[in-house]
Design a protein around this motif. Structure first.
Motif, PDB file in Angstrom:
ATOM      1  N   ARG A 232       1.326  -1.303   0.006  1.00 33.56           N
ATOM      2  CA  ARG A 232       0.066   0.171   0.266  1.00 33.56           C
ATOM      3  C   ARG A 232       0.998   1.402   0.192  1.00 33.56           C
ATOM      4  O   ARG A 232       2.309   1.360   0.801  1.00 33.56           O
ATOM      5  N   ILE A 233       0.398   2.313  -0.172  1.00 29.88           N
ATOM      6  CA  ILE A 233       1.066   3.258  -0.404  1.00 29.88           C
ATOM      7  C   ILE A 233       0.027   4.699   0.163  1.00 29.88           C
ATOM      8  O   ILE A 233      -1.057   4.534  -0.330  1.00 29.88           O
ATOM      9  N   GLU A 234       0.128   4.922   1.449  1.00 32.38           N
ATOM     10  CA  GLU A 234      -0.878   6.025   2.389  1.00 32.38           C
ATOM     11  C   GLU A 234      -0.426   7.690   1.486  1.00 32.38           C
ATOM     12  O   GLU A 234       0.526   7.827   0.898  1.00 32.38           O
ATOM     13  N   LEU A 235      -1.480   7.919   1.270  1.00 34.90           N
ATOM     14  CA  LEU A 235      -1.719   9.917   0.840  1.00 34.90           C
ATOM     15  C   LEU A 235      -1.120  10.504   1.478  1.00 34.90           C
ATOM     16  O   LEU A 235      -1.472   9.617   2.732  1.00 34.90           O
ATOM     17  N   SER A 244      -6.133   7.989   4.225  1.00 39.03           N
ATOM     18  CA  SER A 244      -6.716   7.151   3.149  1.00 39.03           C
ATOM     19  C   SER A 244      -4.844   6.496   2.234  1.00 39.03           C
ATOM     20  O   SER A 244      -4.138   6.716   2.289  1.00 39.03           O
ATOM     21  N   TYR A 245      -5.673   4.973   1.338  1.00 38.91           N
ATOM     22  CA  TYR A 245      -4.674   4.086   0.850  1.00 38.91           C
ATOM     23  C   TYR A 245      -5.284   4.026  -1.098  1.00 38.91           C
ATOM     24  O   TYR A 245      -6.120   3.466  -1.029  1.00 38.91           O
ATOM     25  N   ILE A 246      -3.915   3.613  -1.455  1.00 39.86           N
ATOM     26  CA  ILE A 246      -3.821   2.835  -3.154  1.00 39.86           C
ATOM     27  C   ILE A 246      -2.569   1.714  -2.728  1.00 39.86           C
ATOM     28  O   ILE A 246      -2.048   1.880  -2.314  1.00 39.86           O
ATOM     29  N   GLY A 247      -3.203   0.542  -3.160  1.00 41.29           N
ATOM     30  CA  GLY A 247      -2.814  -0.788  -3.134  1.00 41.29           C
ATOM     31  C   GLY A 247      -3.495  -1.834  -3.710  1.00 41.29           C
ATOM     32  O   GLY A 247      -3.992  -2.172  -4.664  1.00 41.29           O
TER      33      GLY A 247
END
Length: 460
Positions: A232-235, A244-247
């Motif tokens: 994941r990458i934390e925004l 919020s996270y994207i992964g």
């Protein structure tokens, strides 16, 4: 003589359930029958019980019935209450037909005689000339079932998988059914399959206290789920958003997110998704299925699929990159989630498949509304589906609040689904009005067309 419930957890959940649905004046055994119907039907159609009248419609036990307390027909996941409902599917390409019959006992044991009685009563229901007299409620249900099997509808039924029959024997027992009672239920399945060739499958479930309590918690969205989210990458910080996270998730973690304790898909987590599951023959879903089943494309799933968007009101970081989610919804990705679930048994998918995910932690309803609207704009969705997000409905919600001060009992306009479900005010469900109820009331009273809205279809 009906036994009083001794399980304190069930007793507490039953009391809350009865109060929330305006059923507290009924005797305990009757409340338990309604709770059993609610649990077994809502797993298919989470918003089926939007009024007290629905409880009465699926109640098959008016005091003169044999072996069956509850009965329901579901078409494409929606509760079918009358022929007006059925007409909504006249132009469908495919129908998925499920029949549910329940027998509920407040006693804390599985009785083989009562189990056999349920099986016998259901088999009698399917007889052309039933030897055991049917109650008026069962006669109406049988007429509706026969209507679905007439040529103009039966041609649309997926005969390989449907009609599906599900029988549920529900008690407050803390223990599993013993070998004898399981053998009786298996014999009932065998008898029904032999006598009814039209049925594609028959299930007989023996359900105890764990099922009752776990499923109730599930349907009231009070469960939590743990996922390992190490990719994941934390925004950066965003106003009104806690994190919020994207992964991406591997397949096993994804299943933890979308399935319950019985390994069945959690239909209620897709309610904010605007559009329900469109079936395996839908063009987009066919393409998803081709990707999942193709040796050449499967590892490219993460590149070819937009993934899922999860909005959660509770998010707790744990050790080893684990997160605990509570009160969450998949607001975009219903089609992807269902197709992955349907392919879950394939070993080629269980290892090496990654699902893109956007995880948003917020408790701000306006932010959630904007996310729902934005994520669902990526595919064609009619503007009517977003009507509850408009400013008019924000004002209408405020109007309900102000006007209710002059009433003996307050009523609430639930502009966004489940907005009041876990509120601190402990609002009873029957006091909550949603946009669908308003449309039905307006059509029935002001347009004088009550016959056109005698339906539980989610878009009626």
């Amino acid at each position: 003589m009906t036994k009083k419930i001794s399980n304190k957890f069930i007793e507490s959940n039953l009391q809350e359930f009865a109060e929330n649905n305006g059923l507290e004046s009924l005797p305990e055994f009757k409340q338990f029958e309604h709770l059993s119907n609610y649990l077994t039907i809502s797993k298919y159609h989470p918003e089926a019980f939007d009024s007290v009248e629905v409880f009465e419609s699926v109640d098959m036990d008016a005091g003169s019935n044999f072996g069956i307390d509850g009965g329901a027909i579901l078409v494409n996941g929606n509760l079918l209450l009358n022929e007006s409902d059925l007409s909504l599917y006249s132009k469908s390409k495919k129908l998925e037909l499920v029949l549910i019959f329940n027998q509920s006992k407040t006693s804390a044991n599985f009785d083989s005689g009562d189990i056999a009685k349920l099986g016998t009563a259901v088999q009698n229901f399917f007889e052309e000339n039933p030897k055991i007299p049917l109650s008026q409620e069962l006669i109406e249900l049988k007429n509706l079932y026969n209507r679905v099997l007439e040529p103009d509808y039966i041609r649309m039924i997926d005969r390989k998988r449907f009609p599906r029959l599900e029988m549920n024997f529900i008690t407050t027992s803390r223990h599993q059914a013993d070998e004898t009672t399981r053998a009786v239920s298996q014999q009932m399945i065998k008898n029904l399959k032999t006598a009814n060739e039209d049925l594609a499958s028959v299930d007989f479930n023996l359900l105890g206290s764990d099922y009752i309590n776990d499923t109730y918690e599930d349907l009231t969205n009070r469960y939590t789920v743990k996922i390992k989210f190490d990719r994941r990458i934390e925004l950066d910080s965003i106003k009104d958003v806690f994190g919020s996270y994207i992964g991406y998730l591997d397949f096993s973690n994804f299943l933890e997110l979308v399935t319950d304790q019985n390994q069945e898909i959690r239909n209620n987590i897709f309610y904010e998704n605007v559009r329900d599951f469109q079936g395996v023959d839908n063009k987009v879903n066919t393409e998803i299925n081709e990707t999942l089943t193709s040796d050449e494309l499967r590892d490219k799933f993460i590149l070819l699929n937009n993934g899922i968007t999860v909005v959660t009101k509770q998010l707790t970081p744990l050790q080893n990159n684990e997160y605990e989610l509570g009160e969450f919804q998949i607001v975009n990705g219903c089609q992807t989630s269902n197709m992955l679930y349907l392919n879950r048994e394939k070993k080629s998918i269980q290892n090496g498949l990654f699902i893109p995910i956007k995880l948003i932690h917020t408790q701000d309803n306006e932010v959630i509304s904007k996310i729902v609207k934005a994520t669902n704009r990526q595919t064609p969705v009619p503007d009517e589906a977003f009507v509850a997000l408009d400013k008019y409905h924000q004002n209408l919600q405020k109007f309900y609040e102000l006007t209710s001060r002059e009433l003996n009992e307050k009523i609430y306009y639930e502009r966004r689904s489940r907005e009041y479900q876990n509120s601190d005010n402990n609002i009873q469900k029957y006091k909550i009005v949603n946009v669908h109820k308003q449309i039905r009331a307006f059509t029935a009273i002001f347009l004088n067309e009550p016959h056109t809205v005698a339906s539980n279809h989610p878009y009626n």
